[in-house]
Design a protein around this motif. Structure first.
Motif, PDB file in Angstrom:
ATOM      1  N   PHE A 171       0.846  -1.188   0.000  1.00 28.08           N
ATOM      2  CA  PHE A 171       0.000   0.000   0.000  1.00 28.08           C
ATOM      3  C   PHE A 171       0.884   1.242   0.000  1.00 28.08           C
ATOM      4  O   PHE A 171       1.992   1.219   0.530  1.00 28.08           O
ATOM      5  CB  PHE A 171      -0.935   0.016   1.213  1.00 28.08           C
ATOM      6  CG  PHE A 171      -1.971  -1.061   1.164  1.00 28.08           C
ATOM      7  CD1 PHE A 171      -3.200  -0.830   0.563  1.00 28.08           C
ATOM      8  CD2 PHE A 171      -1.717  -2.310   1.702  1.00 28.08           C
ATOM      9  CE1 PHE A 171      -4.147  -1.835   0.501  1.00 28.08           C
ATOM     10  CE2 PHE A 171      -2.657  -3.311   1.643  1.00 28.08           C
ATOM     11  CZ  PHE A 171      -3.886  -3.080   1.040  1.00 28.08           C
ATOM     12  N   GLU A 187       0.378   3.916   5.292  1.00 31.75           N
ATOM     13  CA  GLU A 187       0.307   3.014   6.440  1.00 31.75           C
ATOM     14  C   GLU A 187      -0.897   2.078   6.298  1.00 31.75           C
ATOM     15  O   GLU A 187      -2.022   2.530   6.099  1.00 31.75           O
ATOM     16  CB  GLU A 187       0.170   3.840   7.717  1.00 31.75           C
ATOM     17  CG  GLU A 187       0.019   3.011   8.956  1.00 31.75           C
ATOM     18  CD  GLU A 187      -0.270   3.857  10.197  1.00 31.75           C
ATOM     19  OE1 GLU A 187      -0.118   3.321  11.292  1.00 31.75           O
ATOM     20  OE2 GLU A 187      -0.658   5.031  10.058  1.00 31.75           O
ATOM     21  N   ALA A 188      -0.643   0.777   6.402  1.00 30.90           N
ATOM     22  CA  ALA A 188      -1.710  -0.223   6.276  1.00 30.90           C
ATOM     23  C   ALA A 188      -1.593  -1.240   7.400  1.00 30.90           C
ATOM     24  O   ALA A 188      -0.501  -1.739   7.691  1.00 30.90           O
ATOM     25  CB  ALA A 188      -1.633  -0.917   4.927  1.00 30.90           C
ATOM     26  N   PHE A 218      -6.111   1.255   5.481  1.00 32.94           N
ATOM     27  CA  PHE A 218      -4.918   1.954   5.025  1.00 32.94           C
ATOM     28  C   PHE A 218      -5.197   3.427   4.808  1.00 32.94           C
ATOM     29  O   PHE A 218      -6.332   3.838   4.606  1.00 32.94           O
ATOM     30  CB  PHE A 218      -4.313   1.310   3.768  1.00 32.94           C
ATOM     31  CG  PHE A 218      -5.114   1.480   2.509  1.00 32.94           C
ATOM     32  CD1 PHE A 218      -4.856   2.525   1.632  1.00 32.94           C
ATOM     33  CD2 PHE A 218      -6.099   0.571   2.177  1.00 32.94           C
ATOM     34  CE1 PHE A 218      -5.573   2.667   0.455  1.00 32.94           C
ATOM     35  CE2 PHE A 218      -6.822   0.696   1.000  1.00 32.94           C
ATOM     36  CZ  PHE A 218      -6.562   1.751   0.143  1.00 32.94           C
ATOM     37  N   THR A 271      -8.883   7.528   4.805  1.00 30.57           N
ATOM     38  CA  THR A 271      -8.609   6.238   5.414  1.00 30.57           C
ATOM     39  C   THR A 271      -9.594   5.261   4.802  1.00 30.57           C
ATOM     40  O   THR A 271     -10.797   5.501   4.786  1.00 30.57           O
ATOM     41  CB  THR A 271      -8.780   6.287   6.949  1.00 30.57           C
ATOM     42  OG1 THR A 271      -7.971   7.348   7.461  1.00 30.57           O
ATOM     43  CG2 THR A 271      -8.352   4.989   7.586  1.00 30.57           C
ATOM     44  N   HIS A 328      -6.812   5.343  11.719  1.00 30.78           N
ATOM     45  CA  HIS A 328      -7.379   3.991  11.721  1.00 30.78           C
ATOM     46  C   HIS A 328      -8.486   3.839  12.761  1.00 30.78           C
ATOM     47  O   HIS A 328      -9.552   3.305  12.475  1.00 30.78           O
ATOM     48  CB  HIS A 328      -6.295   2.959  12.003  1.00 30.78           C
ATOM     49  CG  HIS A 328      -5.352   2.754  10.872  1.00 30.78           C
ATOM     50  ND1 HIS A 328      -4.801   1.547  10.589  1.00 30.78           N
ATOM     51  CD2 HIS A 328      -4.846   3.606   9.955  1.00 30.78           C
ATOM     52  CE1 HIS A 328      -4.003   1.647   9.544  1.00 30.78           C
ATOM     53  NE2 HIS A 328      -4.008   2.900   9.152  1.00 30.78           N
TER      54      HIS A 328
END
Length: 113
Positions: free
Chosen positions: A15, A18-19, A45, A55, A79
């Motif tokens: 990705f 950030e995943a 992600f 997101t 997240h």
């Protein structure tokens, strides 16, 4: 009781941002191809492409295309908030849990290509 999302992988490859992968105490339900689907694991992600932060919550099923599931939100890169919007509270992480192999949905080896 509020359903929970438990972190099972804090670094999912493939990705742009950030995943992380989460196991859900109750599945997210959605319609795909005219059929109801139930996702027990999701990847969340962050994308900041084109100065449009978002997101995205998507399926963790290997070979599936990236679809925006409930909880996907534009204008935020968080997240926990995205999972809250989907109706989940964060549960205790379970990073030792055996997770299904693979990275990004739709890739054979977990690497976006």
């Amino acid at each position: 009781m509020v359903p929970t999302a438990h972190l099972i992988d804090d670094d999912v490859p493939g990705f742009a941002g950030e995943a992380k992968k989460y196991r859900l105490s109750e599945p997210i339900r959605h319609v795909e191809g005219g059929r109801e689907q139930a996702e027990h694991e999701v990847i969340v992600f962050i994308s900041t492409k084109f100065n449009n932060p978002e997101t995205v919550v998507t399926t963790a099923r290997r070979g599936a295309s990236i679809r925006r599931l409930p909880g996907s939100i534009q204008g935020f890169t968080n997240h926990e908030y995205s999972l809250f919007v989907a109706g989940y509270a964060l549960g205790a992480p379970d990073l030792a849990a055996p997770a299904e192999a693979g990275g990004a949905p739709g890739t054979a080896d977990g690497e976006a290509g």
